[in-house]
Design an enzyme around this catalytic site. Structure first.
Site, PDB file in Angstrom:
ATOM      1  N   THR A  13      93.987  42.593  18.594  1.00 14.23           N
ATOM      2  CA  THR A  13      94.622  42.910  17.137  1.00 14.23           C
ATOM      3  C   THR A  13      94.233  44.307  16.776  1.00 14.23           C
ATOM      4  O   THR A  13      95.012  44.955  16.135  1.00 14.23           O
ATOM      5  CB  THR A  13      94.160  41.713  16.381  1.00 14.23           C
ATOM      6  OG1 THR A  13      92.590  41.900  16.304  1.00 14.23           O
ATOM      7  CG2 THR A  13      94.577  40.480  16.661  1.00 14.23           C
ATOM      8  N   MET A  91      84.607  45.057  25.275  1.00 14.40           N
ATOM      9  CA  MET A  91      83.358  44.412  25.505  1.00 14.40           C
ATOM     10  C   MET A  91      82.290  44.756  26.722  1.00 14.40           C
ATOM     11  O   MET A  91      81.370  44.103  27.032  1.00 14.40           O
ATOM     12  CB  MET A  91      83.551  42.683  25.477  1.00 14.40           C
ATOM     13  CG  MET A  91      84.252  42.345  24.353  1.00 14.40           C
ATOM     14  SD  MET A  91      83.496  42.914  22.690  1.00 14.40           S
ATOM     15  CE  MET A  91      82.033  41.757  22.835  1.00 14.40           C
ATOM     16  N   HIS A 110      82.956  48.180  14.845  1.00 17.94           N
ATOM     17  CA  HIS A 110      81.972  47.103  15.019  1.00 17.94           C
ATOM     18  C   HIS A 110      82.016  46.252  13.888  1.00 17.94           C
ATOM     19  O   HIS A 110      81.986  46.774  12.833  1.00 17.94           O
ATOM     20  CB  HIS A 110      80.504  47.401  15.446  1.00 17.94           C
ATOM     21  CG  HIS A 110      79.508  46.403  15.667  1.00 17.94           C
ATOM     22  ND1 HIS A 110      79.734  45.753  16.866  1.00 17.94           N
ATOM     23  CD2 HIS A 110      78.711  45.830  15.147  1.00 17.94           C
ATOM     24  CE1 HIS A 110      78.870  44.576  16.926  1.00 17.94           C
ATOM     25  NE2 HIS A 110      78.120  44.736  15.596  1.00 17.94           N
TER      26      HIS A 110
END
Length: 188
Positions: A13, A91, A110
């Site tokens: 997204t 990740m 983050h």
């Protein structure tokens, strides 16, 4: 024109938000060269195809070790003459092979007010903490986990009757506004 590579591992997204802003001219003078992902089934791949963007899929288990994995990525970045790396839900920790060339030119977002709640499930950590607020942080990437120099933060209250999903949606909304603004300021 500044060339950036977008790195994502999941739903994409934030990746899609950045791509849409590039296409709409809200991030002028930026060219996205490709999506780099570490999961062949990541949803971000579908989003990249919507934008007709090349996709590089490199899974760590396909390589002898992390150095070889990063060497392959670095070769692609070099071929595409990438100026900046922008992490959008990637990740994996960036290791010394890529950092040796791109340190100071890698951005990450983050979902917490760093230095609090580093690593995975930062929103869950904040939600369960009893804190009254959380937020999002854009920072430079260094060799640690979410330890790079903070560029900018945006705060978000944790409401008394919040669900984790409601909090996550508010934090995501902050990310969608903050990250493009910081990208425009820092990269351009």
């Amino acid at each position: 024109m500044v060339k950036i590579a977008l790195f994502a591992s999941g739903s994409g997204t934030n990746f899609e938000n950045i791509m849409q802003r590039v296409e709409d001219g809200q991030l002028p003078n930026i060219e996205v060269t490709a999506l780099y992902t570490d999961h062949e089934n990541a949803k971000c791949i579908e989003r990249a195809r919507h934008f007709d963007l090349p996709v590089h899929i490199n899974e760590l288990n396909q390589f002898e070790d992390k150095r070889a994995y990063e060497r392959k990525i670095l070769d692609l970045l070099t071929t595409e003459q990438v100026d900046w790396i922008v992490l959008a839900g990637y990740m994996k920790l960036i290791g010394p092979t890529i950092l040796s060339v791109y340190e100071g030119r890698i951005l990450n977002i983050h979902p917490s007010l760093l230095p609090k709640y580093k690593g995975k499930d930062a929103i869950g950590q904040a939600f369960n903490s009893g804190d009254s607020e959380t937020g999002t942080t854009v920072h430079y990437v260094d060799s640690g986990m979410d330890t790079g120099q903070i560029i900018e933060q945006s705060r978000c209250p944790i409401l008394k009757n919040d669900t984790k999903e409601e909090l996550e949606n508010r934090v995501k909304s902050l990310e969608y506004e903050l990250y493009p603004k910081v990208i425009a300021r820092v990269i351009q």
